[in-house]
Enzyme design. Structure first.
Site, mmCIF file in Angstrom:
data_model
loop_
_atom_site.group_PDB
_atom_site.id
_atom_site.type_symbol
_atom_site.label_atom_id
_atom_site.label_comp_id
_atom_site.label_asym_id
_atom_site.label_seq_id
_atom_site.Cartn_x
_atom_site.Cartn_y
_atom_site.Cartn_z
ATOM 1 N N GLY A 12 -23.139 -12.165 22.057
ATOM 2 C CA GLY A 12 -24.155 -12.584 22.918
ATOM 3 C C GLY A 12 -25.654 -12.041 22.671
ATOM 4 O O GLY A 12 -26.350 -12.212 23.637
ATOM 5 N N SER A 13 -25.834 -12.008 21.264
ATOM 6 C CA SER A 13 -27.091 -11.488 20.958
ATOM 7 C C SER A 13 -28.233 -12.569 21.415
ATOM 8 O O SER A 13 -29.197 -12.274 21.572
ATOM 9 C CB SER A 13 -27.345 -10.905 19.624
ATOM 10 O OG SER A 13 -27.166 -12.069 18.477
ATOM 11 N N ASN A 14 -27.850 -13.783 21.097
ATOM 12 C CA ASN A 14 -28.879 -14.855 21.409
ATOM 13 C C ASN A 14 -28.899 -15.014 22.929
ATOM 14 O O ASN A 14 -30.236 -15.356 23.431
ATOM 15 C CB ASN A 14 -28.153 -16.235 20.912
ATOM 16 C CG ASN A 14 -28.468 -16.478 19.528
ATOM 17 O OD1 ASN A 14 -29.421 -16.644 19.171
ATOM 18 N ND2 ASN A 14 -27.576 -16.426 18.614
ATOM 19 N N LEU A 87 -17.476 -20.981 21.538
ATOM 20 C CA LEU A 87 -16.773 -21.632 20.473
ATOM 21 C C LEU A 87 -15.767 -22.954 21.064
ATOM 22 O O LEU A 87 -15.309 -23.647 20.451
ATOM 23 C CB LEU A 87 -15.917 -20.612 19.847
ATOM 24 C CG LEU A 87 -16.574 -19.200 19.321
ATOM 25 C CD1 LEU A 87 -15.365 -18.673 18.562
ATOM 26 C CD2 LEU A 87 -17.479 -19.972 18.005
ATOM 27 N N ILE A 90 -17.217 -28.795 24.576
ATOM 28 C CA ILE A 90 -17.528 -29.267 25.730
ATOM 29 C C ILE A 90 -17.143 -30.499 26.313
ATOM 30 O O ILE A 90 -17.459 -31.586 25.460
ATOM 31 C CB ILE A 90 -19.146 -29.237 25.863
ATOM 32 C CG1 ILE A 90 -19.903 -27.797 25.364
ATOM 33 C CG2 ILE A 90 -19.708 -29.688 27.386
ATOM 34 C CD1 ILE A 90 -19.543 -26.662 26.263
ATOM 35 N N ASN A 104 -27.580 -26.485 21.646
ATOM 36 C CA ASN A 104 -26.828 -25.392 21.095
ATOM 37 C C ASN A 104 -27.351 -24.894 19.714
ATOM 38 O O ASN A 104 -28.203 -25.546 19.277
ATOM 39 C CB ASN A 104 -25.385 -26.281 20.473
ATOM 40 C CG ASN A 104 -24.432 -25.426 19.718
ATOM 41 O OD1 ASN A 104 -24.089 -24.272 20.142
ATOM 42 N ND2 ASN A 104 -24.032 -25.660 18.529
ATOM 43 N N HIS A 106 -26.723 -23.267 15.928
ATOM 44 C CA HIS A 106 -25.845 -23.158 14.664
ATOM 45 C C HIS A 106 -26.544 -22.558 13.668
ATOM 46 O O HIS A 106 -27.798 -22.722 13.247
ATOM 47 C CB HIS A 106 -25.246 -24.665 14.462
ATOM 48 C CG HIS A 106 -24.543 -24.792 13.292
ATOM 49 N ND1 HIS A 106 -22.870 -24.258 13.743
ATOM 50 C CD2 HIS A 106 -24.515 -24.748 12.146
ATOM 51 C CE1 HIS A 106 -22.491 -24.172 12.592
ATOM 52 N NE2 HIS A 106 -23.214 -24.735 11.426
ATOM 53 N N ASP A 147 -21.512 -29.927 16.634
ATOM 54 C CA ASP A 147 -22.683 -29.709 15.729
ATOM 55 C C ASP A 147 -23.408 -31.162 15.346
ATOM 56 O O ASP A 147 -24.214 -31.057 14.216
ATOM 57 C CB ASP A 147 -22.401 -28.693 14.484
ATOM 58 C CG ASP A 147 -21.819 -27.309 15.115
ATOM 59 O OD1 ASP A 147 -20.987 -26.991 14.092
ATOM 60 O OD2 ASP A 147 -22.478 -26.900 15.810
ATOM 61 N N GLU A 176 -32.473 -17.279 14.540
ATOM 62 C CA GLU A 176 -32.074 -17.683 15.821
ATOM 63 C C GLU A 176 -32.623 -17.100 17.092
ATOM 64 O O GLU A 176 -32.826 -17.727 17.938
ATOM 65 C CB GLU A 176 -30.404 -17.387 15.744
ATOM 66 C CG GLU A 176 -29.816 -18.037 14.704
ATOM 67 C CD GLU A 176 -28.271 -17.840 14.935
ATOM 68 O OE1 GLU A 176 -27.791 -17.801 15.927
ATOM 69 O OE2 GLU A 176 -27.751 -17.362 13.969
HETATM 70 C C1 GRF Z 1 -24.637 -17.075 16.235
HETATM 71 O O1 GRF Z 1 -24.727 -17.082 14.755
HETATM 72 C C2 GRF Z 1 -24.846 -18.491 16.615
HETATM 73 O O2 GRF Z 1 -25.591 -19.473 15.441
HETATM 74 C C3 GRF Z 1 -23.345 -19.109 16.714
HETATM 75 O O3 GRF Z 1 -22.499 -18.032 16.939
HETATM 76 C C4 GRF Z 1 -23.340 -16.758 16.779
HETATM 77 C C5 GRF Z 1 -23.419 -16.179 18.052
HETATM 78 O O4 GRF Z 1 -23.859 -15.080 18.065
HETATM 79 N N1 GRF Z 1 -23.362 -20.211 17.322
HETATM 80 P P1 GRF Z 1 -24.149 -14.018 19.315
HETATM 81 O O5 GRF Z 1 -22.996 -14.019 20.072
HETATM 82 O O6 GRF Z 1 -25.531 -14.971 19.962
HETATM 83 O O7 GRF Z 1 -24.556 -12.720 18.954
#
Ligand code: GRF
Length: 205
Positions: A12-14, A87, A90, A104, A106, A147, A176
């Site tokens: 969940g870093s994004n 993952l 949808i 999304n 990627h 994607d 990202e």
């Molecule tokens: C990221 O590399 C994103 O591009 C891909 O999965 C990873 C998620 O990383 N869809 P995080 O869980 O957001 O750290």
């Protein structure tokens, strides 16, 4: 402000980058819900720390996943969806309920190294194996396939001779964390103009 649900299956870093942008009033949207499919997702503790409700929705049984998702999104009055390391596929009924409102991210320059089976380290391993000199990240609108939806934002990073999948992944991930909040701002402010496969907005060069 647009009420968003973030879907995450992993660290969940994004999602964390979105939370930070929202805290700085730089997102132009409300992070109203986290949807996850794994109890151990690191995203859950991020939601708890940020006071964001979270729900666990298992995709099985597949026959009811779409309606369960829609019922949950309706309950939280969700207007847009961000897949941030999610993952699962949808369901079509969810995509039709949120036309051009599902993003999304990627970790490659789509359409290269995307599609079924290209996720996480597999992407970066494939980029290195191919001998690419640049890689990058893509934020796109979600359609019925993995994607393949119209591209909203992309940016590139160099691939170094010394790179391992891990060092490349880290370089792409920090990109990202810039790209996703910027794309969410565009979505939430209604600045995405979609014409077929092309998406026009103020950040377009
Ligand atoms: C990221 O590399 C994103 O591009 C891909 O999965 C990873 C998620 O990383 N869809 P995080 O869980 O957001 O750290």
């Amino acid at each position: 402000m647009m009420r968003l649900a973030v879907f995450a299956s992993g660290e969940g870093s994004n999602f964390g980058a979105l939370i930070r942008a929202a805290r700085r009033q730089e997102l132009g949207a409300t992070l109203a819900l986290l949807v996850t499919d794994r109890e151990e997702a690191g995203a859950i503790s991020r939601a708890q720390d940020a006071g964001i409700p979270h729900v666990m929705l298992l995709p099985r049984p597949a026959e009811t996943f779409g309606e369960r998702l829609l019922a949950t999104l309706k309950r939280f009055q969700i207007e847009g969806i961000v897949l941030a390391g999610y993952l699962r596929h949808i369901p079509a009924e969810v995509i039709h309920a949120f036309p051009n409102r599902i993003l999304n991210i990627h970790p490659s320059l789509l359409p290269a190294f995307g599609g079924h089976g290209f996720y996480g380290m597999r992407v970066h391993k494939a980029v290195l194996a191919y001998g690419c000199k640049i890689s990058g990240a893509t934020v796109h609108l979600v359609d019925e396939h993995f994607d393949t939806g119209p591209v909203v934002l992309q940016d590139a990073v160099p691939v170094l001779d010394s790179d391992t999948p891990e060092t490349l992944a880290a370089r792409v991930l920090s990109l990202e964390h810039e790209l996703l909040p910027a794309a969410v701002r565009l979505l939430a402010s209604g600045q995405l103009r979609v014409e077929g496969r092309r998406v026009f907005h103020p950040l377009s060069p």
